[in-house]
Motif scaffolding. Sequence first.
Motif, mmCIF file in Angstrom:
data_model
loop_
_atom_site.group_PDB
_atom_site.id
_atom_site.type_symbol
_atom_site.label_atom_id
_atom_site.label_comp_id
_atom_site.label_asym_id
_atom_site.label_seq_id
_atom_site.Cartn_x
_atom_site.Cartn_y
_atom_site.Cartn_z
ATOM 1 N N VAL A 102 0.834 -1.208 0.000
ATOM 2 C CA VAL A 102 0.000 0.000 0.000
ATOM 3 C C VAL A 102 0.870 1.259 0.000
ATOM 4 O O VAL A 102 0.581 2.232 -0.710
ATOM 5 C CB VAL A 102 -0.981 -0.012 1.192
ATOM 6 C CG1 VAL A 102 -1.643 1.337 1.399
ATOM 7 C CG2 VAL A 102 -2.019 -1.091 1.010
ATOM 8 N N ALA A 103 1.963 1.247 0.776
ATOM 9 C CA ALA A 103 2.854 2.405 0.819
ATOM 10 C C ALA A 103 3.518 2.641 -0.533
ATOM 11 O O ALA A 103 3.658 3.788 -0.974
ATOM 12 C CB ALA A 103 3.912 2.210 1.899
ATOM 13 N N ILE A 104 3.924 1.575 -1.198
ATOM 14 C CA ILE A 104 4.551 1.722 -2.519
ATOM 15 C C ILE A 104 3.547 2.260 -3.533
ATOM 16 O O ILE A 104 3.865 3.158 -4.328
ATOM 17 C CB ILE A 104 5.149 0.376 -2.982
ATOM 18 C CG1 ILE A 104 6.360 0.032 -2.127
ATOM 19 C CG2 ILE A 104 5.537 0.421 -4.451
ATOM 20 C CD1 ILE A 104 6.891 -1.372 -2.344
ATOM 21 N N LEU A 105 2.325 1.741 -3.520
ATOM 22 C CA LEU A 105 1.297 2.237 -4.437
ATOM 23 C C LEU A 105 0.930 3.687 -4.126
ATOM 24 O O LEU A 105 0.746 4.495 -5.052
ATOM 25 C CB LEU A 105 0.062 1.345 -4.380
ATOM 26 C CG LEU A 105 0.232 -0.060 -4.970
ATOM 27 C CD1 LEU A 105 -1.025 -0.890 -4.739
ATOM 28 C CD2 LEU A 105 0.561 0.023 -6.446
ATOM 29 N N ALA A 106 0.828 4.033 -2.851
ATOM 30 C CA ALA A 106 0.533 5.421 -2.482
ATOM 31 C C ALA A 106 1.648 6.346 -2.931
ATOM 32 O O ALA A 106 1.399 7.443 -3.435
ATOM 33 C CB ALA A 106 0.330 5.529 -0.975
ATOM 34 N N TYR A 107 2.902 5.901 -2.783
ATOM 35 C CA TYR A 107 4.034 6.702 -3.238
ATOM 36 C C TYR A 107 3.953 6.928 -4.743
ATOM 37 O O TYR A 107 4.166 8.039 -5.213
ATOM 38 C CB TYR A 107 5.350 6.020 -2.872
ATOM 39 C CG TYR A 107 6.550 6.700 -3.474
ATOM 40 C CD1 TYR A 107 7.056 7.857 -2.914
ATOM 41 C CD2 TYR A 107 7.174 6.197 -4.609
ATOM 42 C CE1 TYR A 107 8.157 8.495 -3.461
ATOM 43 C CE2 TYR A 107 8.269 6.821 -5.167
ATOM 44 C CZ TYR A 107 8.763 7.971 -4.585
ATOM 45 O OH TYR A 107 9.835 8.601 -5.142
ATOM 46 N N ALA A 108 3.636 5.876 -5.486
ATOM 47 C CA ALA A 108 3.566 6.002 -6.937
ATOM 48 C C ALA A 108 2.472 6.975 -7.355
ATOM 49 O O ALA A 108 2.678 7.836 -8.216
ATOM 50 C CB ALA A 108 3.347 4.632 -7.565
ATOM 51 N N ILE A 109 1.313 6.863 -6.738
ATOM 52 C CA ILE A 109 0.190 7.726 -7.120
ATOM 53 C C ILE A 109 0.465 9.184 -6.736
ATOM 54 O O ILE A 109 0.319 10.093 -7.563
ATOM 55 C CB ILE A 109 -1.113 7.224 -6.460
ATOM 56 C CG1 ILE A 109 -1.514 5.874 -7.056
ATOM 57 C CG2 ILE A 109 -2.245 8.236 -6.616
ATOM 58 C CD1 ILE A 109 -2.607 5.167 -6.293
ATOM 59 N N VAL A 110 0.892 9.412 -5.500
ATOM 60 C CA VAL A 110 1.123 10.780 -5.048
ATOM 61 C C VAL A 110 2.299 11.402 -5.787
ATOM 62 O O VAL A 110 2.273 12.574 -6.160
ATOM 63 C CB VAL A 110 1.320 10.811 -3.518
ATOM 64 C CG1 VAL A 110 1.723 12.203 -3.047
ATOM 65 C CG2 VAL A 110 0.068 10.359 -2.816
ATOM 66 N N SER A 111 3.337 10.637 -6.048
ATOM 67 C CA SER A 111 4.478 11.137 -6.797
ATOM 68 C C SER A 111 4.065 11.535 -8.216
ATOM 69 O O SER A 111 4.482 12.574 -8.729
ATOM 70 C CB SER A 111 5.584 10.105 -6.835
ATOM 71 O OG SER A 111 6.683 10.560 -7.554
ATOM 72 N N PHE A 112 3.246 10.732 -8.851
ATOM 73 C CA PHE A 112 2.753 11.039 -10.188
ATOM 74 C C PHE A 112 1.964 12.358 -10.175
ATOM 75 O O PHE A 112 2.155 13.208 -11.049
ATOM 76 C CB PHE A 112 1.867 9.895 -10.690
ATOM 77 C CG PHE A 112 1.230 10.155 -12.012
ATOM 78 C CD1 PHE A 112 1.983 10.040 -13.182
ATOM 79 C CD2 PHE A 112 -0.099 10.514 -12.121
ATOM 80 C CE1 PHE A 112 1.405 10.284 -14.415
ATOM 81 C CE2 PHE A 112 -0.689 10.744 -13.340
ATOM 82 C CZ PHE A 112 0.069 10.641 -14.503
ATOM 83 N N VAL A 113 1.104 12.530 -9.175
ATOM 84 C CA VAL A 113 0.292 13.741 -9.089
ATOM 85 C C VAL A 113 1.177 14.954 -8.814
ATOM 86 O O VAL A 113 1.036 16.004 -9.445
ATOM 87 C CB VAL A 113 -0.799 13.582 -8.018
ATOM 88 C CG1 VAL A 113 -1.492 14.908 -7.728
ATOM 89 C CG2 VAL A 113 -1.813 12.545 -8.445
ATOM 90 N N ILE A 114 2.128 14.845 -7.882
ATOM 91 C CA ILE A 114 2.978 15.982 -7.524
ATOM 92 C C ILE A 114 3.841 16.419 -8.698
ATOM 93 O O ILE A 114 4.002 17.612 -8.969
ATOM 94 C CB ILE A 114 3.856 15.638 -6.301
ATOM 95 C CG1 ILE A 114 3.009 15.625 -5.045
ATOM 96 C CG2 ILE A 114 5.003 16.626 -6.136
ATOM 97 C CD1 ILE A 114 3.751 15.176 -3.802
ATOM 98 N N ILE A 115 4.391 15.458 -9.415
ATOM 99 C CA ILE A 115 5.264 15.803 -10.554
ATOM 100 C C ILE A 115 4.450 16.461 -11.669
ATOM 101 O O ILE A 115 4.905 17.401 -12.318
ATOM 102 C CB ILE A 115 6.009 14.551 -11.061
ATOM 103 C CG1 ILE A 115 7.071 14.179 -10.033
ATOM 104 C CG2 ILE A 115 6.649 14.796 -12.405
ATOM 105 C CD1 ILE A 115 7.771 12.877 -10.314
#
Length: 124
Positions: free
Chosen positions: A108-121
């Motif tokens: 869940v942490a890895i998926l959350a990182y991927a989603i939030v990182s995609f949005v922030i970038i």
Amino acid sequence: MKKIALFAALFATLGLAVVAVEPAQAINVFPTCGTDTGSTVCSATTDKLFGAGSIWNRILTTFTYIIGAISVLMIIIGGIRYVTSNGDQNSITSAKNTILYSVIGLIVAILAYAIVSFVIINIG
């Protein structure tokens, strides 16, 4: 024996003299901050709130490392509890649940990182 001590003291003194010959000088580490905003030295003055090298991206990366370290620690603790359960079914079930929930939390942490990182970038 006195000659060896004398030579050792002489070489130590010469070594210190050679090191002390070069005077210390101050270095200006910000000579090009006005024109070169892409340098790593000047990045502290030109940080963005969102984007690839933003503050939020660094905070997110830090939290992801912390969550990953906690998950790995909990997997190790669950493994130790599993090994030391002595055949007790309640202890085995509890240890398996610890390992299972740690792995699920890591995913869940890895998926959350991927989603939030995609949005922030993509915001910046």
